[in-house]
Scaffold this active site. Structure first.
Site, PDB file in Angstrom:
ATOM      1  N   LYS A   1       8.434  41.893  47.678  1.00  0.00           N
ATOM      2  CA  LYS A   1       9.896  41.778  47.711  1.00  0.00           C
ATOM      3  C   LYS A   1      10.527  43.130  47.973  1.00  0.00           C
ATOM      4  CE  LYS A   1      12.071  41.123  43.786  1.00  0.00           C
ATOM      5  NZ  LYS A   1      12.554  40.489  42.553  1.00  0.00           N
TER       6      LYS A   1
ATOM      7  N   THR B   1      20.532  34.357  40.133  1.00  0.00           N
ATOM      8  CA  THR B   1      21.114  33.608  41.253  1.00  0.00           C
ATOM      9  C   THR B   1      20.145  32.612  41.865  1.00  0.00           C
ATOM     10  OG1 THR B   1      20.421  35.228  42.924  1.00  0.00           O
ATOM     11  CG2 THR B   1      22.530  35.624  41.804  1.00  0.00           C
TER      12      THR B   1
ATOM     13  N   GLY C   1      18.038  33.331  43.951  1.00  0.00           N
ATOM     14  CA  GLY C   1      17.794  33.762  45.320  1.00  0.00           C
ATOM     15  C   GLY C   1      16.340  34.082  45.595  1.00  0.00           C
ATOM     16  N   THR C   2      15.749  34.940  44.750  1.00  0.00           N
ATOM     17  CA  THR C   2      14.361  35.342  44.960  1.00  0.00           C
ATOM     18  C   THR C   2      13.413  34.165  44.810  1.00  0.00           C
ATOM     19  OG1 THR C   2      14.751  37.618  44.237  1.00  0.00           O
ATOM     20  CG2 THR C   2      12.499  36.803  44.111  1.00  0.00           C
TER      21      THR C   2
END
Length: 314
Positions: free
Chosen positions: A194, A226, A228-229
């Site tokens: 990441k 969120t 998101g990852t």
């Protein structure tokens, strides 16, 4: 040590967890009240005699983080002034744990400020869960027990009886902890690479190390905000041939469009603990909550009876 010397009081951020802990310990909930005035001030009052008693205060520090952290400090001060024999602060989610270092010029080490404040106001001990940075324990001059949600989460995953299981770390930083999940579940480990370039809470997956083709993948992490990852890693896993994707996260700190991202992702089930119970978003049907009340109840019982907590880390 008499049982009536033990008092468990819950702050306004953790009433449900406090109730369950008290039920497991078979003790009444401690009495108290919190008032919020129109100008934003907080008023905290202990509603019973705690003189000479050992008090365990349960309070997460999120939603809203600053209000709940200040409330925690006011509780400790009130208990100290009420002559409690000892005050153990149970922090299921320590929200400023991400601020554990000075990694750019002219910034505060926020976790250290919080640690010093808790100690300065009079806490005798801190019990928390899966600190984002374990070295935060060194910011305190009082004992800190950083408990693991891993056993509760892995037992829940194991109950699914998934074949061809693979554990996935969402980044290299969590790889060491993810390896413990993999070892406990007797599964191989894969690691997503990441990249994070700013403070927008968004990251980009640039590579995946490990074989996930034809496997049932479980992404593990300490917290998500969120989604998101996790969503991006899940999509990457499907692209690499994973048969299914699940995720297990200690702290579900859901904000904004987190649930929309979850429902739109390849993640079939998201396991989270009840360390955060006052999220402003409504949980998706894909969220499965795993209680850590038994873990905290056992820790409180062992501390109160002066027994070792080592078994909780094995």
């Amino acid at each position: 040590m008499r049982d009536d010397e033990l008092v468990v009081i819950g702050g306004s951020a953790s009433p449900l967890l406090t109730k369950e802990i008290c039920q497991i310990l078979n003790v009444p909930e401690g009495k108290g009240e919190v008032l919020r005035f129109s100008d934003g001030n907080l008023f905290v009052k202990v509603g019973q005699n705690v003189r000479g008693r050992h008090v365990y205060l349960v309070q997460s520090t999120v939603f809203p983080a600053n209000d709940n952290f200040m409330e925690l400090l006011f509780w400790v001060d009130a208990l100290k002034r009420a002559s409690a024999a000892s005050i153990t602060v149970i922090i299921p989610y320590f929200s400023y744990a991400k601020g554990d270092k000075k990694d750019e010029p002219r910034v505060s080490i926020r976790a250290r400020v919080c640690a010093q404040s808790i100690e300065a106001v009079g806490a005798d001990r801190v019990v928390t869960l899966d600190l984002h940075a374990p070295q935060i324990q060194g910011f305190f001059g009082i004992p800190v027990d950083d408990l693991y949600a891993l056993p509760a989460l892995t037992d829940t995953i194991a109950a699914e009886n998934l074949s061809d299981l693979v554990i996935v770390s969402p980044d290299a930083g969590f790889a060491k902890k993810a390896k413990q999940y993999a070892k406990r579940l007797n599964a191989p480990l894969a690691i997503a690479d990441k990249e994070r370039v700013d403070h927008t809470e968004n990251a980009r997956i640039v590579d995946l190390i490990g074989d996930v083709d034809g496997k049932n993948a479980v992404i593990v992490d300490d917290f998500t905000i969120t989604m998101g990852t996790l969503a991006e890693v899940a999509d990457c896993l499907i692209d690499r041939g994973a048969r299914s994707v699940r995720a297990a996260v200690t702290h579900g700190v859901f904000t904004g469009k987190a649930m929309q991202r979850l429902d739109a992702s390849a993640i079939e089930t998201l396991y989270v603990t009840d360390s955060v119970e006052n999220s402003p978003v409504t949980a998706s049907s894909r969220v499965h909550t795993v209680s850590v009340a038994p873990l905290f109840a056992e820790a409180i019982s062992r501390i109160h009876r002066r027994e070792s907590l080592s078994i909780l880390f094995s």
